[in-house]
Each structure stands twice: as structure tokens, then as C-alpha cells.
Design a protein around this motif. Sequence first.
Motif, PDB file in Angstrom:
ATOM      1  N   ASN A 113       0.753  -1.186   0.168  1.00 36.71           N
ATOM      2  CA  ASN A 113       0.055   0.004  -0.032  1.00 36.71           C
ATOM      3  C   ASN A 113       0.903   1.246   0.057  1.00 36.71           C
ATOM      4  O   ASN A 113       2.131   1.268   0.297  1.00 36.71           O
ATOM      5  CB  ASN A 113      -0.879  -0.032   1.219  1.00 36.71           C
ATOM      6  CG  ASN A 113      -0.307   0.015   2.529  1.00 36.71           C
ATOM      7  OD1 ASN A 113       0.660   0.911   2.775  1.00 36.71           O
ATOM      8  ND2 ASN A 113      -0.568  -0.804   3.415  1.00 36.71           N
ATOM      9  N   PHE A 114       0.512   2.306  -0.180  1.00 41.24           N
ATOM     10  CA  PHE A 114       1.132   3.688  -0.189  1.00 41.24           C
ATOM     11  C   PHE A 114       1.812   3.924   0.809  1.00 41.24           C
ATOM     12  O   PHE A 114       3.041   4.365   0.714  1.00 41.24           O
ATOM     13  CB  PHE A 114       0.053   4.751  -0.639  1.00 41.24           C
ATOM     14  CG  PHE A 114       0.782   6.062  -0.849  1.00 41.24           C
ATOM     15  CD1 PHE A 114       1.668   6.473  -1.863  1.00 41.24           C
ATOM     16  CD2 PHE A 114       0.578   7.159   0.027  1.00 41.24           C
ATOM     17  CE1 PHE A 114       2.165   7.621  -1.925  1.00 41.24           C
ATOM     18  CE2 PHE A 114       1.228   8.298   0.024  1.00 41.24           C
ATOM     19  CZ  PHE A 114       2.143   8.545  -1.104  1.00 41.24           C
ATOM     20  N   ASP A 136       2.328   4.221  10.476  1.00 39.32           N
ATOM     21  CA  ASP A 136       0.856   4.559  10.184  1.00 39.32           C
ATOM     22  C   ASP A 136       0.417   5.299  11.310  1.00 39.32           C
ATOM     23  O   ASP A 136      -0.468   6.435  10.942  1.00 39.32           O
ATOM     24  CB  ASP A 136       0.210   3.228  10.055  1.00 39.32           C
ATOM     25  CG  ASP A 136      -1.525   3.615   9.901  1.00 39.32           C
ATOM     26  OD1 ASP A 136      -1.460   3.800   8.615  1.00 39.32           O
ATOM     27  OD2 ASP A 136      -2.234   3.497  10.649  1.00 39.32           O
ATOM     28  N   THR A 224      -7.672   4.008   6.111  1.00 35.17           N
ATOM     29  CA  THR A 224      -6.452   3.902   5.543  1.00 35.17           C
ATOM     30  C   THR A 224      -6.309   5.296   4.735  1.00 35.17           C
ATOM     31  O   THR A 224      -7.015   6.205   4.881  1.00 35.17           O
ATOM     32  CB  THR A 224      -6.151   2.913   4.066  1.00 35.17           C
ATOM     33  OG1 THR A 224      -7.140   3.351   3.187  1.00 35.17           O
ATOM     34  CG2 THR A 224      -6.760   1.555   4.660  1.00 35.17           C
ATOM     35  N   TYR A 225      -4.926   5.608   4.292  1.00 38.77           N
ATOM     36  CA  TYR A 225      -4.465   6.873   3.931  1.00 38.77           C
ATOM     37  C   TYR A 225      -5.453   7.103   2.499  1.00 38.77           C
ATOM     38  O   TYR A 225      -6.139   8.152   2.400  1.00 38.77           O
ATOM     39  CB  TYR A 225      -2.897   6.625   3.141  1.00 38.77           C
ATOM     40  CG  TYR A 225      -2.462   8.270   2.859  1.00 38.77           C
ATOM     41  CD1 TYR A 225      -1.675   8.977   3.903  1.00 38.77           C
ATOM     42  CD2 TYR A 225      -2.425   8.365   1.581  1.00 38.77           C
ATOM     43  CE1 TYR A 225      -0.960   9.812   3.550  1.00 38.77           C
ATOM     44  CE2 TYR A 225      -1.521   9.502   0.989  1.00 38.77           C
ATOM     45  CZ  TYR A 225      -1.085  10.243   2.332  1.00 38.77           C
ATOM     46  OH  TYR A 225      -0.484  11.566   1.787  1.00 38.77           O
ATOM     47  N   ALA A 226      -5.807   6.292   1.817  1.00 41.94           N
ATOM     48  CA  ALA A 226      -6.540   6.549   0.405  1.00 41.94           C
ATOM     49  C   ALA A 226      -7.917   6.576   0.840  1.00 41.94           C
ATOM     50  O   ALA A 226      -8.624   7.208   0.436  1.00 41.94           O
ATOM     51  CB  ALA A 226      -6.455   5.427  -0.540  1.00 41.94           C
ATOM     52  N   GLU A 227      -8.303   5.698   1.679  1.00 50.01           N
ATOM     53  CA  GLU A 227      -9.871   6.050   2.299  1.00 50.01           C
ATOM     54  C   GLU A 227      -9.914   7.104   3.016  1.00 50.01           C
ATOM     55  O   GLU A 227     -11.056   7.913   2.749  1.00 50.01           O
ATOM     56  CB  GLU A 227     -10.229   4.810   3.170  1.00 50.01           C
ATOM     57  CG  GLU A 227     -10.096   3.353   2.406  1.00 50.01           C
ATOM     58  CD  GLU A 227     -10.106   2.232   3.652  1.00 50.01           C
ATOM     59  OE1 GLU A 227     -10.572   1.203   3.125  1.00 50.01           O
ATOM     60  OE2 GLU A 227     -10.025   2.852   4.808  1.00 50.01           O
ATOM     61  N   ALA A 253     -10.850   3.278  -3.462  1.00 52.40           N
ATOM     62  CA  ALA A 253      -9.762   3.497  -2.341  1.00 52.40           C
ATOM     63  C   ALA A 253      -8.540   2.699  -2.881  1.00 52.40           C
ATOM     64  O   ALA A 253      -7.327   3.175  -2.861  1.00 52.40           O
ATOM     65  CB  ALA A 253     -10.115   3.176  -1.115  1.00 52.40           C
ATOM     66  N   LYS A 254      -8.781   1.420  -3.398  1.00 52.32           N
ATOM     67  CA  LYS A 254      -7.714   0.532  -3.891  1.00 52.32           C
ATOM     68  C   LYS A 254      -7.091   1.269  -5.178  1.00 52.32           C
ATOM     69  O   LYS A 254      -6.054   1.435  -5.408  1.00 52.32           O
ATOM     70  CB  LYS A 254      -8.141  -0.616  -4.315  1.00 52.32           C
ATOM     71  CG  LYS A 254      -7.145  -1.702  -5.194  1.00 52.32           C
ATOM     72  CD  LYS A 254      -5.947  -1.902  -4.245  1.00 52.32           C
ATOM     73  CE  LYS A 254      -5.296  -2.746  -4.942  1.00 52.32           C
ATOM     74  NZ  LYS A 254      -3.838  -3.343  -4.408  1.00 52.32           N
ATOM     75  N   ASP A 257      -5.205   4.322  -4.123  1.00 51.52           N
ATOM     76  CA  ASP A 257      -3.732   3.871  -3.449  1.00 51.52           C
ATOM     77  C   ASP A 257      -2.575   3.675  -4.263  1.00 51.52           C
ATOM     78  O   ASP A 257      -1.500   3.686  -4.340  1.00 51.52           O
ATOM     79  CB  ASP A 257      -4.079   2.711  -2.541  1.00 51.52           C
ATOM     80  CG  ASP A 257      -2.946   2.356  -1.605  1.00 51.52           C
ATOM     81  OD1 ASP A 257      -2.957   3.021  -0.727  1.00 51.52           O
ATOM     82  OD2 ASP A 257      -2.010   1.420  -2.075  1.00 51.52           O
ATOM     83  N   LEU A 260      -1.551   6.680  -6.291  1.00 46.73           N
ATOM     84  CA  LEU A 260      -0.207   7.073  -5.523  1.00 46.73           C
ATOM     85  C   LEU A 260       0.884   6.441  -5.555  1.00 46.73           C
ATOM     86  O   LEU A 260       1.797   7.196  -5.525  1.00 46.73           O
ATOM     87  CB  LEU A 260      -0.927   6.969  -3.997  1.00 46.73           C
ATOM     88  CG  LEU A 260      -2.290   7.989  -3.679  1.00 46.73           C
ATOM     89  CD1 LEU A 260      -2.500   7.973  -2.420  1.00 46.73           C
ATOM     90  CD2 LEU A 260      -2.029   9.667  -4.071  1.00 46.73           C
ATOM     91  N   ILE A 261       0.937   5.198  -5.539  1.00 45.63           N
ATOM     92  CA  ILE A 261       2.233   4.438  -5.522  1.00 45.63           C
ATOM     93  C   ILE A 261       2.937   4.727  -6.779  1.00 45.63           C
ATOM     94  O   ILE A 261       4.147   4.925  -6.906  1.00 45.63           O
ATOM     95  CB  ILE A 261       2.042   2.980  -5.375  1.00 45.63           C
ATOM     96  CG1 ILE A 261       1.523   2.716  -3.886  1.00 45.63           C
ATOM     97  CG2 ILE A 261       3.249   2.084  -5.464  1.00 45.63           C
ATOM     98  CD1 ILE A 261       1.035   1.160  -3.500  1.00 45.63           C
TER      99      ILE A 261
END
Length: 459
Positions: A113-114, A136, A224-227, A253-254, A257, A260-261
Motif C-alpha cells: 500500500n502507499f 501509520d 487507510t490513507y487513500a480511504e 480507495a484501492k 492507493d 499514489l504508488i
Amino acid sequence: MYFTLAFAWHSLDSSTVQCVTRLALRSSISEADFAELKLPTGEVAKLPMLYPSHGTDKFIDIGTLNKQAGVYTYDPGFQCTASCSSAITFIDGDKGQCNYRGYPVDQIAQSSNFLEVSYLLLNGEMPTPEEMQEFDSEIKQHMIIKTKMLSFFNSMPSAAHPMAQMTSVVAGLSAFYPVSLDPKDHKQHMEAAIRMVAKMPMISALIYRNSLGLPAVYPRSDFTYAENLLYMMFSNPTHTTFPQNEKVFKAAAKAIDVFLILHADHEQNASTSTVRIAGSSQANPYAAVSAGIASLWGPAHGGANEAVIQMLEEIGTKENVAEFVRKVKNKEAGVRLMGFGHRVYKNYDPRAKYFKTLVGEVLDGMDIQDPKLEVARELERIALEDEYFIKRKLYPNVDFYTGIMLRAIGIPTSMFTVMFALARTVGWITQWKEMVEEKGFRISRPRQIYIGAPERKLP
């Protein structure tokens, strides 16, 4: 008049060894070749050859060129010049490779994940479960921006360009978190990096919400960050767009994420080089990142995925693709092929391969039928089979599909470059951190060829 550049094998002298050490190249060199630059006047400069730890590129260290021969090099746009040594991202454009700290980016995007990737970029290694839990926690602790910073948004008109807002607000972080730069204070550098990565989702969400006149939404510890990014962007006082449907929310969100990566870092591009140059003056790291955002704002750098959407809209339907390709090949005025080819890659963009598959999965998961995806797929099919594009090595790049995905989630095209900046922030701050911590850290000072009037007297 021309210079003569010759190569010969010689043992490294002490000054060359110092040069290799100064550049922090990882090659283990006991003996190396150097280039001899012979000027028309007869002077000869001996310049050491340098090699990266991975890849086939070769470099000539010109650090002592002026001292030896009294001349400088000229390289507009720095197309053939390495401005730094770096251990963060490796790109081989001919082979279509992009690695973060040695790991292929497309493989990372499928298994990490990111925030794991952010930790990798900042620290050089993938985190253990314990390290990831602590990282995190630190990110979530710093996600909320201070109340007084909200006044930055309140004072801006709703019609303000999103990148104008982002540039101003990120630079404004310098007022809240002044940094007295100490190149040896690694803890201070990491604290600045964590704050920078942590605060960008809320800053990005506020830029979007400011355009709609909506109040701020704060992050949740269980997301999560993306969520959290999606939650802070699309939540309303009366209803929340995505969390109403958990399947849609998770799919979106996936996709974010992975986006972002894939955009987290990309070696020494225009905006990253800008961050390094600004940071080389020992400017506050938030100001340096703001300079990078301003560089990304330019349509030749950060606006490519928006241009792809505009192109697909102009094509209209799948049936019109063949005619569009004909116009491209005939170089008809006003017709441009966007999302194909890359300044670095002369092969298929490794970031695009996985994202192409993911976009289809996301649209299916969100039950969205976007006709632009069919146009994009048909355009890609024709281009990859046409000798005109194959000969010119025009393969789809990552921007070709990201715009479709962002639009499907509900992010307007005006916010595309903001999303790019959000992703690239971790790369920028990692590059800044690497630069200020290396030995021999000093301010950037390029040379120029003066072509103006000679010295003259006032009339």
C-alpha cells in the motif's frame, strides 16, 4: 573549432577517488578509465568516468573541468547532465523499468500500500509489521491541519485554481513548522517528511471542497490513507457519497492507493529537480516542496492525464478512432496524440501495464460504463499494431488511463494535477532529505552562456 574527447585506462589518483567518494556512487572502483578533453588551444583535461550501482549509463565527472581547462559545459534542459547522485529511484527507459529502492514499481503496486511505499522511499527498506504500525500511527497523528490554516482556504475565492491553492497552502506550512536546517539532524528531517506526507490528503480534500463551498471534514483513525482522502473529499453533512456503498468505496480507495504508488517518485524530473534546487539554499522543506508543486503545475509536466481526457472526448466514440489515428499520422493541424510516448521511456511504461488492468476492475467494481474507456482501448490496440507508432516507440504511458480512473471516481479534471502532487510529495520530500543529508551538500549554481550586449557606456 571542436573539442576532442578521448577515453583511456588509467589508475585513479587521489583526487579522482575523492570525487567518486563525494558523489557517493556505490560502485566499488579500484581502477577506472577517464576521459581526456583536448581543447583547440592544446590544453587537456582528464575527467574521471563514473558508473552507477545498477544500469548501463556512464558519466563523466566535469567537476574539475574549469579548473583544468578554463571551460564550462553547455547542456540546455540538462538532457545529458546528472545533477546529483541518488539511491531512490532507478529508471531504464529503453527496457521500460522503474524501480523504487530496487523494487519494480509495478510489482510494488500489486503487493503493497502507499504508506508502505512511503516508508520504503524514506527509509530505504520495506517496513516490518512493527515499523509499519508505528509509521501509520505517526502519519495519522499529523493528518489534521491546524485550525488557523483553514483561514488560508477561507480567504481564497472558490474559483481559485486548485494548484494555486496547493502551492500557497503548502508554502504556508513553513509558518507553522519552521525548520532550522541542520544537515546532521536526521530526526528533524524525518519529522518534516512525515508531516508533509500526512497533511497532503486533507489539504487536497479542502481544495476540492473549497470549490464547492463545503465545510472541512476531518480524517478517521479507522480508515487507510487513500480511504481518508476519499472520505474527506466526498463527505457531506447530510450524507457520505462513498461509504454508503462499502464495495464501491473499497474499490475506489484501492485504485487511488495504486495511483499514489505509481506516481510517488520518478527520478530527476522537472518538479523533483526544482525541489532539490530550492532546498539546496537550505530553504524550509515545505517551501521547497511548494516550489516543486509550482513546477508540476505546468501543463507540460503535470497536466498530461487531463489532456488525455480532452483527447478522448474529442474523438467521441470507438468508431472514430481510426480516423483520428489517420489525422495523427498525417500531422493535421490541431490533432495531437496524448498519453503515448514518454520523455524517458522508449518502451511500454511499466506503470501503465498494471494500471490498465486495474482501471477496468475499478469501473466494473463501481458498476460504471465509461465509453471513454472503450475509445482508449481501441486507440491503444490500433497504435500498438501500427508501424508508424511502433517505429517511433509510442507506447501508452501511465497518464493514458489514470484520467479515466480519476473521473470515474468523481474527481474533476481540474483536480487531476492536485492528485499528482499529492502522490509525488513523498518522492519530493525523500529527494530533499537525501540531498541535505549527503556529504558535500551545497547550493546549486548553474552556469550560463551570455549572449547579450557587450559592456558599453551610457549615452
